[in-house]
Design a protein around this motif. Structure first.
Motif, PDB file in Angstrom:
ATOM      1  N   ARG A 237      28.093  25.942  11.433  1.00 24.53           N
ATOM      2  CA  ARG A 237      29.292  25.161  11.117  1.00 24.53           C
ATOM      3  C   ARG A 237      28.893  24.117  10.083  1.00 24.53           C
ATOM      4  O   ARG A 237      27.998  23.303  10.325  1.00 24.53           O
ATOM      5  CB  ARG A 237      29.833  24.466  12.364  1.00 24.53           C
ATOM      6  N   VAL A 238      29.548  24.154   8.931  1.00 24.83           N
ATOM      7  CA  VAL A 238      29.282  23.206   7.850  1.00 24.83           C
ATOM      8  C   VAL A 238      30.518  22.327   7.687  1.00 24.83           C
ATOM      9  O   VAL A 238      31.638  22.836   7.630  1.00 24.83           O
ATOM     10  CB  VAL A 238      28.998  23.945   6.520  1.00 24.83           C
ATOM     11  N   GLU A 239      30.295  21.033   7.622  1.00 25.25           N
ATOM     12  CA  GLU A 239      31.405  20.115   7.374  1.00 25.25           C
ATOM     13  C   GLU A 239      31.049  19.205   6.208  1.00 25.25           C
ATOM     14  O   GLU A 239      30.016  18.537   6.224  1.00 25.25           O
ATOM     15  CB  GLU A 239      31.719  19.265   8.605  1.00 25.25           C
ATOM     16  N   ILE A 240      31.907  19.208   5.203  1.00 26.21           N
ATOM     17  CA  ILE A 240      31.790  18.314   4.055  1.00 26.21           C
ATOM     18  C   ILE A 240      32.991  17.378   4.148  1.00 26.21           C
ATOM     19  O   ILE A 240      34.128  17.846   4.232  1.00 26.21           O
ATOM     20  CB  ILE A 240      31.800  19.100   2.727  1.00 26.21           C
ATOM     21  N   SER A 241      32.726  16.064   4.159  1.00 29.02           N
ATOM     22  CA  SER A 241      33.838  15.131   4.378  1.00 29.02           C
ATOM     23  C   SER A 241      33.628  13.830   3.614  1.00 29.02           C
ATOM     24  O   SER A 241      32.560  13.570   3.067  1.00 29.02           O
ATOM     25  CB  SER A 241      33.972  14.837   5.875  1.00 29.02           C
ATOM     26  N   ASP A 242      34.684  13.026   3.614  1.00 27.25           N
ATOM     27  CA  ASP A 242      34.673  11.657   3.083  1.00 27.25           C
ATOM     28  C   ASP A 242      34.173  11.548   1.651  1.00 27.25           C
ATOM     29  O   ASP A 242      33.547  10.557   1.278  1.00 27.25           O
ATOM     30  CB  ASP A 242      33.832  10.739   3.991  1.00 27.25           C
TER      31      ASP A 242
ATOM     32  N   GLN B  14      29.816  13.318   2.694  1.00 26.69           N
ATOM     33  CA  GLN B  14      29.010  13.392   3.905  1.00 26.69           C
ATOM     34  C   GLN B  14      28.848  14.872   4.210  1.00 26.69           C
ATOM     35  O   GLN B  14      29.801  15.635   4.065  1.00 26.69           O
ATOM     36  CB  GLN B  14      29.718  12.700   5.079  1.00 26.69           C
ATOM     37  N   LEU B  15      27.660  15.288   4.622  1.00 33.10           N
ATOM     38  CA  LEU B  15      27.403  16.677   4.966  1.00 33.10           C
ATOM     39  C   LEU B  15      26.850  16.740   6.377  1.00 33.10           C
ATOM     40  O   LEU B  15      25.945  15.990   6.735  1.00 33.10           O
ATOM     41  CB  LEU B  15      26.398  17.313   3.990  1.00 33.10           C
ATOM     42  N   SER B  16      27.425  17.639   7.172  1.00 30.45           N
ATOM     43  CA  SER B  16      26.944  17.881   8.519  1.00 30.45           C
ATOM     44  C   SER B  16      26.814  19.393   8.688  1.00 30.45           C
ATOM     45  O   SER B  16      27.728  20.134   8.356  1.00 30.45           O
ATOM     46  CB  SER B  16      27.940  17.326   9.543  1.00 30.45           C
TER      47      SER B  16
END
Length: 124
Positions: free
Chosen positions: A50-55, A108-110
């Motif tokens: 699961r990759v999340e790119i945000s903000d 932000q990368l998670s």
């Protein structure tokens, strides 16, 4: 879920042979979430990713002539670059012909994954 360490982000890569299972791109909340079967980091194969790119502060979105909207789910990630304050990804959409290319500034990368295994080299 296991969190990928920040120091490993620059080695993160994806194969276009591993399809995107699902994705959600919300420009209003500045969040892109991508679910994939596999990804690669350093000498490991990550599974259930699961990759999340945000903000992000800004996003540059380039789309091919045939792509009508980016609300379509991503089909794959053919190119991925992480440079700390910039993330770029490119590939194809699931239900629209054409190429997408997105660059996020100051994001932000998670990255989370279910399991990992050591990448087996094919060289003797």
């Amino acid at each position: 879920m296991i969190h990928l360490e920040i120091k490993t982000f620059s080695s993160l890569s994806f194969s276009p042979d591993e399809p995107v299972l699902a994705s959600s791109f919300d420009t209003n909340s500045r969040r892109l979430i991508i679910a994939l079967t596999k990804a690669y980091a350093d000498d490991k194969v990550l599974e259930g990713v699961r990759v999340e790119i945000s903000d992000w502060t800004d996003a540059k979105i380039l789309i091919g002539e045939q792509v009508l909207r980016l609300s379509d789910e991503l089909s794959d990630i053919c190119e991925f670059e992480y440079q700390g304050n910039k993330i770029r990804l490119a590939g194809f959409l699931r239900n629209a012909p054409g190429w997408y290319d997105i660059t996020f500034l100051n994001p932000q990368l998670s990255v989370e994954y279910a399991s990992e295994e050591k990448f087996a080299s094919r060289l003797p």
